[in-house]
Design an enzyme around this catalytic site. Structure first.
Site, PDB file in Angstrom:
ATOM      1  CG  HIS A 316      -2.001  -0.960   1.238  1.00 20.05           C
ATOM      2  ND1 HIS A 316      -2.929  -1.027   0.229  1.00 20.05           N
ATOM      3  CD2 HIS A 316      -2.344  -1.924   2.142  1.00 20.05           C
ATOM      4  CE1 HIS A 316      -3.809  -1.980   0.495  1.00 20.05           C
ATOM      5  NE2 HIS A 316      -3.474  -2.549   1.649  1.00 20.05           N
ATOM      6  CB  CYS A 359      -2.194  -1.591  -3.320  1.00 19.43           C
ATOM      7  SG  CYS A 359      -1.790  -2.731  -4.648  1.00 19.43           S
TER       8      CYS A 359
END
Length: 478
Positions: A316, A359
């Site tokens: 992320h 992400c």
């Protein structure tokens, strides 16, 4: 030439079944003496002048191109480019190309320089009166032999009277003899000035508005590829190819699991092992563990004998930064700064490639099987240039451009990493350089859409590479 031009009525399928040297022979038989002179002139930047002067046929030139690895059965595009330039487009069928295919590939794969194209255009536009006028003006600077327009320009170049940065004499001649050609010289100067590499702006992102214009234009691609010297290649002859690190974060403290990331990590491991790298994968890496990894590879003695270094991060992230598994936010620049020449002398002057699939949570979910990478997309976007150390030999590939998300399938992996894997696998055997491969990745990913058909993604590289990076072709297929 010893034979008359043969019929070109055979189909492309028939030509594609001929052996490669048979194709070259067929092309040679359809070229005249003037075509040979044109080919010799266009090849002056990649074949020695002495060899070209001794070449009396197109076959001789083809042999030199084969020796210099500028022409092969697997990659015949340079010859296709030459045939296109000299307006022998009907012969492209022998190389299994069409005129339209060559035109579409030229922006990324062009080998004939802007300067060489300029001189060739000048020669093509020069009639006998123009040539005689120039010879008259240059009476004391050229030999007293019969000259063609190409041989005149080649002589001036050989005597260092003109070059890509010195057009003074050429401009003076054109002003007096061919004033209409001054527009092309001015166009050349503008295009050459635009070749300065400015790393593209990039960042983690948001949804594509279908009404918006394309952000990565053909001119952007031209700028990237024309900016690099065509003859310069990074060396790939070390004791080993180098090290590849894959940081693969699936689980986090509070952020959602990144389902599908293991498929990406497996693909990266397979493809870089195939390319000869020593690959080490690290799963669910905390901030402390990442610091240890960076310190380890920063001071690794093996870099001295390697050709290259690759660092991949699957996680992320937010704008210009990535999350560790314990959710510490780490600037991309901080990661890359460990591998500057000062911090990591073993990698000095060697290409360092960083691929980031960052992400960014679940605030935008296009469908049950697609996860969007962006979070807080409305925030201001910093420049991707700020993430790259201010020195040469770095390449940073992010999955997104400003204003866009990147997508990850929960079973098949992310669009970006899967496209990178597939294009490395297919284009390295064709001896494509890394920037050509990334352009193909851009094109592939930009054509993909989510199930709703409205959300897209565009990756984008930023780089300070000084040379072309071409991986040696592995002996075995992946």
């Amino acid at each position: 030439m010893t034979s008359q031009p043969q019929s070109l009525s055979s189909s492309m399928d028939d030509n594609c079944t001929m052996n490669f040297r048979g194709k070259l022979l067929a092309i040679d038989s359809n070229l005249g003496d003037q075509d040979v002179e044109r080919l010799k002139f266009l090849c002056r930047d990649c074949v020695s002048h002495k060899k070209l002067e001794k070449s009396s046929s197109a076959l001789h030139i083809f042999d030199h191109l084969l020796t210099e690895e500028l022409l092969s059965e697997e990659d015949s595009f340079f010859l296709a480019e030459l045939l296109y330039i000299i307006k022998q487009k009907s012969l492209l069928r022998h190389l299994c190309y069409t005129k339209e295919q060559v035109e579409s590939l030229l922006p990324a794969r062009r080998r004939v320089s802007l300067f060489r194209n300029l001189l060739y255009d000048l020669s093509e536009g020069m009639d006998s009166d123009n040539l005689n006028g120039m010879i008259f003006l240059l009476k004391d600077m050229i030999p007293k032999t019969q000259m063609t327009s190409l041989s005149l320009l080649a002589h001036l170049e050989k005597q260092a009277q003109i070059d890509e940065d010195n057009l003074t004499l050429l401009e003076d001649l054109c002003k007096k003899v061919m004033p209409n050609f001054m527009r092309k010289i001015e166009k050349y100067k503008r295009e050459k000035a635009s070749q300065v590499v400015t790393p593209p702006v990039d960042k983690e992102t948001e949804l594509l508005d279908p009404a918006e214009e394309e952000l990565f234009s053909r001119s952007d691609i031209k700028q990237i590829f024309r900016a690099l010297p065509r003859s310069a290649l990074y060396r790939m002859d070390g004791t080993h190819r180098g090290h590849c690190v894959v940081v693969n974060n699936h689980s986090f403290t509070t952020l959602s699991d990144r389902r599908g990331t293991n498929k990406d990590a497996d693909c990266l491991r397979h493809v870089f092992q195939w390319l000869g790298f020593k690959v080490q994968r690290y799963d669910n890496v905390t901030k402390g563990h990442l610091d240890e990894i960076l310190q380890k590879y920063k001071s690794l003695p093996g870099h001295a004998n390697g050709d290259c270094f690759v660092f991949c991060v699957l996680t992320h992230g937010e704008f210009g930064a990535v999350y560790s598994s314990d959710e510490a936010l780490i600037p991309i620049r901080e990661i890359m700064s460990h591998f500057t020449a000062q911090q990591c002398p073993g990698l000095a002057h060697k290409p360092k490639l960083f691929f980031i699939q960052a992400c960014q949570g679940e605030k935008i979910q296009p469908s049950v099987s697609i996860v969007a990478d962006a979070i807080n997309p409305e925030n201001a976007t910093p420049s991707l240039q700020d993430s790259i150390p201010v020195e040469a030999d770095f390449l940073l590939g992010l999955a997104t451009v400003p204003g866009y998300v990147s997508f990850r399938h929960v079973e098949e992996g992310s669009w970006y990493i899967q496209s990178l894997y597939n294009h490395l696998k297919s284009l390295v055997p064709r001896r494509e350089d890394i920037l050509s491969i990334l352009t193909a990745v851009n094109d592939d990913v930009s054509r993909q859409v989510d199930r709703g058909g409205t959300r897209k993604q565009m990756p984008q590289p930023a780089f300070t590479l000084r040379k072309k990076l071409v991986f040696p072709v592995p002996k075995e297929e992946l």
